[in-house]
Write a protein that holds these residues in place. Structure first.
Motif, PDB file in Angstrom:
ATOM      1  N   ALA A 240       0.840  -1.205   0.000  1.00  0.00           N
ATOM      2  CA  ALA A 240       0.000   0.000   0.000  1.00  0.00           C
ATOM      3  C   ALA A 240       0.874   1.253   0.000  1.00  0.00           C
ATOM      4  O   ALA A 240       0.599   2.216  -0.739  1.00  0.00           O
ATOM      5  CB  ALA A 240      -0.927  -0.014   1.213  1.00  0.00           C
ATOM      6  N   ARG A 241       1.911   1.270   0.815  1.00  0.00           N
ATOM      7  CA  ARG A 241       2.808   2.431   0.853  1.00  0.00           C
ATOM      8  C   ARG A 241       3.544   2.593  -0.480  1.00  0.00           C
ATOM      9  O   ARG A 241       3.755   3.707  -0.956  1.00  0.00           O
ATOM     10  CB  ARG A 241       3.836   2.288   1.990  1.00  0.00           C
ATOM     11  N   LEU A 242       3.930   1.454  -1.073  1.00  0.00           N
ATOM     12  CA  LEU A 242       4.599   1.520  -2.366  1.00  0.00           C
ATOM     13  C   LEU A 242       3.669   2.080  -3.428  1.00  0.00           C
ATOM     14  O   LEU A 242       4.063   2.919  -4.253  1.00  0.00           O
ATOM     15  CB  LEU A 242       5.083   0.119  -2.770  1.00  0.00           C
ATOM     16  N   VAL A 342      11.378   6.488  -4.747  1.00  0.00           N
ATOM     17  CA  VAL A 342      10.160   5.752  -4.396  1.00  0.00           C
ATOM     18  C   VAL A 342      10.309   5.057  -3.045  1.00  0.00           C
ATOM     19  O   VAL A 342       9.423   5.134  -2.186  1.00  0.00           O
ATOM     20  CB  VAL A 342       9.828   4.731  -5.506  1.00  0.00           C
ATOM     21  N   THR A 343      11.415   4.346  -2.842  1.00  0.00           N
ATOM     22  CA  THR A 343      11.583   3.616  -1.579  1.00  0.00           C
ATOM     23  C   THR A 343      11.725   4.567  -0.397  1.00  0.00           C
ATOM     24  O   THR A 343      11.299   4.250   0.722  1.00  0.00           O
ATOM     25  CB  THR A 343      12.815   2.700  -1.640  1.00  0.00           C
ATOM     26  N   ASP A 344      12.312   5.740  -0.632  1.00  0.00           N
ATOM     27  CA  ASP A 344      12.401   6.731   0.441  1.00  0.00           C
ATOM     28  C   ASP A 344      11.014   7.270   0.794  1.00  0.00           C
ATOM     29  O   ASP A 344      10.668   7.385   1.972  1.00  0.00           O
ATOM     30  CB  ASP A 344      13.321   7.878   0.004  1.00  0.00           C
ATOM     31  N   ALA A 345      10.227   7.564  -0.222  1.00  0.00           N
ATOM     32  CA  ALA A 345       8.878   8.079   0.034  1.00  0.00           C
ATOM     33  C   ALA A 345       7.986   7.032   0.685  1.00  0.00           C
ATOM     34  O   ALA A 345       7.109   7.364   1.489  1.00  0.00           O
ATOM     35  CB  ALA A 345       8.260   8.555  -1.280  1.00  0.00           C
ATOM     36  N   ALA A 346       8.201   5.748   0.351  1.00  0.00           N
ATOM     37  CA  ALA A 346       7.367   4.670   0.898  1.00  0.00           C
ATOM     38  C   ALA A 346       7.918   4.120   2.216  1.00  0.00           C
ATOM     39  O   ALA A 346       7.334   3.199   2.794  1.00  0.00           O
ATOM     40  CB  ALA A 346       7.286   3.534  -0.119  1.00  0.00           C
TER      41      ALA A 346
END
Length: 416
Positions: A240-242, A342-346
């Motif tokens: 969901a976060r991704l 993306v991984t930082d934001a998620a």
């Protein structure tokens, strides 16, 4: 006597008094014999042509004198009726006494059935580790391994094997040598084990071509380091976060194609290069298939589900490649920057792009689809490759546990 005095500028009487003599046939001297002491060898003079002065006490031991003045101790012997000459070493590097001892040992080997000259010839002709590595990379790895695999093979060989062992004869690389190299890499167990695999493959190649004898593979029976396989599967909350991060960045024109590529990786379980190098000619929208002419495991078909088809339909065709780079005619090189964003934001630190493939497989295994089906979707050639997801294939096991529990419970509860 004049010629003799010129060759050996010592008293002729001294030369003959020790039992030394010279046999002639009335012309140029054909056989020259003397006890090869330091005094004799020191004073022997060169002539216009090379000649051999044979020792009077050890048959087959002699001194070859070149016109240049170079003096070499040698041994002459016969094997199967054939005359052999074997150079022992040069005067200066060896004393006559040392050369005599080596000659005696060599002749003793001959009497035991050895052929030292032939053994030396074979040894000199034997391929070195460096020469074997070059042939292995050129004739086996290059034509038969994929690009990234070939680069990995070359890197391991050139970084670890060649610097220390390159000049050695390939048949002389012992298991103990390779075991020490393997142990020195213990802080990087995965790489150390891959090195053993590469060396084992290189020597198997050499054995098939007859470059080394069968059974001399130094990588055989060396115990590998235990490897902790890194497996990361996204949970529902992490997915969901991704997804939220995907939606955040795909509205940015700079990241739109990169996010589409990441979605395709997650929806298909494909490898990174299979998506980055995908061309529109490989896409069959009507049947929902990707026909890859080449991949890590060769020719491959990828099945497209509805979400993957939706991603492909959303992309604009600006070139032959589905995911284009700065130059529309070329594929995108990598996804490092967008993936980091993306991984930082998620809030998913340490998540690798390849973990999207693992997550695709984990969802399929957890849904009870069966490992053979999951393996086919991933393009695995060997069932053992898919077995890493066996612990996630819990549906049949859970049903079995429920059935057993129900049977035991019923037996315990008679009323039931």
């Amino acid at each position: 006597m004049t010629n003799l005095a010129r060759r050996f500028p010592i008293a002729v009487g001294d030369f003959l008094s020790g039992g030394h003599h010279m046999v002639t046939n009335g012309g140029p001297m054909s056989v020259r014999i003397a006890k090869l002491t330091k005094r004799i060898v020191d004073t022997t003079q060169p002539e216009l042509e090379r000649y051999i002065l044979w020792d009077s006490t050890l048959k087959g031991y002699g001194l070859r004198v070149e016109p240049s003045g170079t003096k070499t101790f040698l041994v002459r012997y016969r094997v199967a009726g054939r005359k052999r000459f074997l150079a022992i070493g040069r005067f200066g590097h060896l004393t006559p006494e040392q050369a005599r001892a080596l000659a005696q040992a060599t002749l003793a080997d001959v009497r035991r059935g050895s052929d030292p000259a032939e053994e030396r010839r074979v040894e000199r002709a034997a391929i070195t580790v460096g020469e074997l590595a070059r042939r292995f990379l050129a004739e086996h790895v290059g034509p038969k391994r994929k690009g990234t695999t070939a680069v990995h093979y070359r890197s391991l060989i050139e970084r670890y094997v060649l610097p220390k062992h390159g000049p050695r004869k390939a048949h002389d690389l012992a298991r103990s040598d390779l075991a020490r190299l393997h142990l020195s890499m213990r802080d990087h167990p995965y790489q150390a084990n891959r090195l053993l695999a590469v060396v084992a493959s290189m020597y198997s190649f050499a054995e098939r071509l007859g470059l080394v004898a069968d059974g001399c593979n130094p990588a055989a029976r060396i115990e590998r380091f235990p490897e902790v396989r890194r497996e990361r599967f996204l949970t529902t909350k992490e997915l969901a976060r991704l997804g939220e991060a995907f939606r955040r960045f795909e509205n940015d024109g700079r990241f739109r194609e990169a996010i589409a590529a990441l979605r395709l990786l997650l929806f298909t379980g494909a490898r990174l290069r299979e998506i980055l190098h995908l061309r529109w000619e490989h896409v069959d929208m009507e049947r929902g298939l990707l026909f890859l002419p080449d991949s890590k495991t060769g020719k491959k078909t990828i099945f497209l589900n509805a979400p993957a088809l939706a991603v492909l339909r959303s992309l604009e065709r600006v070139g032959d490649c589905v995911i284009t780079g700065a130059d529309p005619s070329l594929p995108r090189a990598d996804l490092k920057k967008p993936w980091a964003a993306v991984t930082d934001a998620a809030t998913l630190p340490g998540l690798r792009i390849h973990d999207l493939r693992h997550s695709f497989a984990s969802v399929g295994a957890g849904a009870g689809l069966g490992l053979p089906i999951v393996g086919k979707l991933l393009g695995h050639m060997q069932a053992s490759t898919t077995n890493r997801y066996a612990h996630l294939d819990a549906d049949p096991v859970r049903r079995a546990a429920d059935a057993i529990g129900e049977a035991i419970s019923a037996a315990l509860d008679e009323k039931r």
